[in-house]
Write a protein that holds these residues in place. Sequence first.
Motif, PDB file in Angstrom:
ATOM      1  N   PHE A 200       0.990  -1.086   0.096  1.00 11.63           N
ATOM      2  CA  PHE A 200      -0.096   0.486  -0.036  1.00 11.63           C
ATOM      3  C   PHE A 200       0.769   1.310   0.042  1.00 11.63           C
ATOM      4  O   PHE A 200       0.871   1.797  -0.952  1.00 11.63           O
ATOM      5  CB  PHE A 200      -1.332  -0.382   1.268  1.00 11.63           C
ATOM      6  N   TYR A 201       2.326   1.060   0.547  1.00  7.07           N
ATOM      7  CA  TYR A 201       2.951   2.532   0.867  1.00  7.07           C
ATOM      8  C   TYR A 201       4.200   2.564  -1.116  1.00  7.07           C
ATOM      9  O   TYR A 201       4.022   3.795  -0.807  1.00  7.07           O
ATOM     10  CB  TYR A 201       4.044   2.431   2.146  1.00  7.07           C
ATOM     11  N   ARG A 202       3.953   1.664  -0.882  1.00  4.88           N
ATOM     12  CA  ARG A 202       4.655   1.455  -2.363  1.00  4.88           C
ATOM     13  C   ARG A 202       4.196   2.219  -3.747  1.00  4.88           C
ATOM     14  O   ARG A 202       3.705   3.463  -4.310  1.00  4.88           O
ATOM     15  CB  ARG A 202       5.394   0.760  -2.803  1.00  4.88           C
ATOM     16  N   GLU A 203       2.022   1.690  -3.562  1.00  6.71           N
ATOM     17  CA  GLU A 203       1.853   2.085  -4.436  1.00  6.71           C
ATOM     18  C   GLU A 203       1.128   3.678  -3.995  1.00  6.71           C
ATOM     19  O   GLU A 203       0.968   4.106  -5.071  1.00  6.71           O
ATOM     20  CB  GLU A 203       0.836   1.707  -4.473  1.00  6.71           C
ATOM     21  N   VAL A 204       0.708   4.080  -3.177  1.00  9.85           N
ATOM     22  CA  VAL A 204       0.431   5.209  -2.794  1.00  9.85           C
ATOM     23  C   VAL A 204       0.981   6.521  -2.803  1.00  9.85           C
ATOM     24  O   VAL A 204       1.077   6.820  -4.086  1.00  9.85           O
ATOM     25  CB  VAL A 204      -0.012   5.880  -1.284  1.00  9.85           C
ATOM     26  N   THR A 205       2.775   6.445  -2.890  1.00  7.60           N
ATOM     27  CA  THR A 205       3.857   7.178  -3.062  1.00  7.60           C
ATOM     28  C   THR A 205       4.171   7.065  -4.519  1.00  7.60           C
ATOM     29  O   THR A 205       4.319   8.509  -4.863  1.00  7.60           O
ATOM     30  CB  THR A 205       4.788   7.221  -2.194  1.00  7.60           C
ATOM     31  N   SER A 206       4.453   6.072  -5.429  1.00 12.30           N
ATOM     32  CA  SER A 206       4.390   6.397  -6.578  1.00 12.30           C
ATOM     33  C   SER A 206       3.610   6.366  -7.035  1.00 12.30           C
ATOM     34  O   SER A 206       3.508   7.352  -7.956  1.00 12.30           O
ATOM     35  CB  SER A 206       4.692   5.046  -6.863  1.00 12.30           C
ATOM     36  N   ASP A 207       2.538   6.306  -7.001  1.00 10.58           N
ATOM     37  CA  ASP A 207       1.181   6.470  -7.821  1.00 10.58           C
ATOM     38  C   ASP A 207       0.674   8.126  -7.368  1.00 10.58           C
ATOM     39  O   ASP A 207       0.624   9.012  -8.831  1.00 10.58           O
ATOM     40  CB  ASP A 207       0.102   6.076  -7.662  1.00 10.58           C
ATOM     41  N   LEU A 208       1.211   9.104  -6.395  1.00  8.37           N
ATOM     42  CA  LEU A 208       1.221  10.581  -5.936  1.00  8.37           C
ATOM     43  C   LEU A 208       2.085  10.963  -6.930  1.00  8.37           C
ATOM     44  O   LEU A 208       1.763  12.629  -7.632  1.00  8.37           O
ATOM     45  CB  LEU A 208       1.401  10.794  -4.625  1.00  8.37           C
ATOM     46  N   THR A 209       3.481  10.614  -6.858  1.00  8.22           N
ATOM     47  CA  THR A 209       4.370  11.507  -7.375  1.00  8.22           C
ATOM     48  C   THR A 209       4.763  11.455  -8.941  1.00  8.22           C
ATOM     49  O   THR A 209       4.384  11.983  -9.921  1.00  8.22           O
ATOM     50  CB  THR A 209       5.772  10.202  -7.434  1.00  8.22           C
ATOM     51  N   GLY A 210       3.729   9.390  -9.483  1.00 11.28           N
ATOM     52  CA  GLY A 210       3.651   9.971 -11.051  1.00 11.28           C
ATOM     53  C   GLY A 210       2.730  10.773 -11.653  1.00 11.28           C
ATOM     54  O   GLY A 210       3.184  11.510 -12.816  1.00 11.28           O
TER      55      GLY A 210
END
Length: 347
Positions: A200-210
């Motif tokens: 969940f953490y990696r999904e949200v941080t990469s998604d918000l960045t992208g």
Amino acid sequence: MKLKFGSVEENVVTREEFPLEKAREVLKDEVIAVLGYGVQGPGQALNLKDNGFNVIVGQRKNSKTWDKAVADGWVPGETLFDLEEACERGTIIQFLLSDAGQIALWPMVKKHLTPGKALYFSHGFGVTYKEKTGIVPPADVDVILVAPKGSGTSLRRMFVEGRGLNSSYAIFQDGTGKAKDRVVALGIGVGSGYLFETDFYREVTSDLTGERGTLMGAIQGIFAAQYEVLRANGHTPSEAFNETVEELTQSLMPLVAENGMDWMYANCSTTAQRGALDWWKPFRDATKPVFEQLYDSVKTGKEAQKSIDSNSKEDYREKLEVELKELRDSEMWQAGAVVRKLRPENN
Ligand SMILES: NC(=O)c1ccc[n+]([C@@H]2O[C@H](COP(=O)([O-])OP(=O)(O)OC[C@H]3O[C@@H](n4cnc5c(N)ncnc54)[C@H](O)[C@@H]3O)[C@@H](O)[C@H]2O)c1
Ligand SMILES: CC(C)(O)[C@@H](O)C(=O)O
Ligand SMILES: [Mg+2]
Ligand SMILES: [Mg+2]
């Protein structure tokens, strides 16, 4: 299966290992309640329905999106309910309200998360930022994620064309021992092509960045910068738009999508290749500090907070529309509207 991406090995689930028939078997006794009918809601709910799953939609009554759901074939009292009734009926609750909307509705949803149910997200947001959202699921339910890597509009369109959009998937909590089968079956059911494992953490941080970066924010920024320089130097709007946007989306990006950047470069002149090979690094170096600033703002939770604050306001839709209109009314995108009409296939 394990697949190598460069030198790094990752877990990927394919439709060959987990065919649709298996997904149907895994979910045959489940009622999938899709809450929210914005962008992801319609894409996921319609794909699930067309794939033969037992799916209902929960949406606020007396809203435009309720009417949209009816127009899409969901039947009030049979497959379309208000949010609370959908939560009651669902054994899998797909929480596809806006990330801010999820905070407001959480106390109601939580009430209906009885033991054995599954809570499904398409973003790691609510759970990762639990201090800000208050979303802490009970221990005896599955908490899973399938995040299509693209717009819900594309998810539906690609499904209808017989293609598939790739998604990432994650398990935050396996409350029933069935979380893995459930999440993969749902991923296949909503029309994903391949499923990439994440948390969940990696999904949200990469998604918000992208989305703030190259996918949406940076791309508009770099378009605007080049367009303004061309216009300031006497180029016409159509010329500036063609050299900034139209050629990229119509001619060059499809080549990148097909076979990578070097392939696109190889299909341009040696003059263009020389210049692009000289200039990409200065552009990388100029923008990297901004990307670092952005990642930091994501990592510290500042981006999440900003999005919660602005999107929890009563009039957030109207305010977004004002800002979108500003983009639409800018000279660059006004020029774009005329250029789009002049695409030969539009005549
Ligand atoms: N938009 C996309 O294509 C996309 C892609 C990947 C992941 N996601 C994620 O999927 C989830 C849903 O995103 P979306 O873009 O489809 O959402 P959205 O912004 O379109 O909103 C979905 C629905 O939420 C409802 N809603 C909002 N606030 C509410 C409230 N207070 N009470 C009741 N209903 C309310 C709206 O009526 C709407 O029908 C989010 O977690 C998002 O991050 C979205
Ligand atoms: C479609 C996007 C940008 O990938 C998604 O992350 C969203 O938030 O809408
Ligand atoms: Mg996103
Ligand atoms: Mg995304």
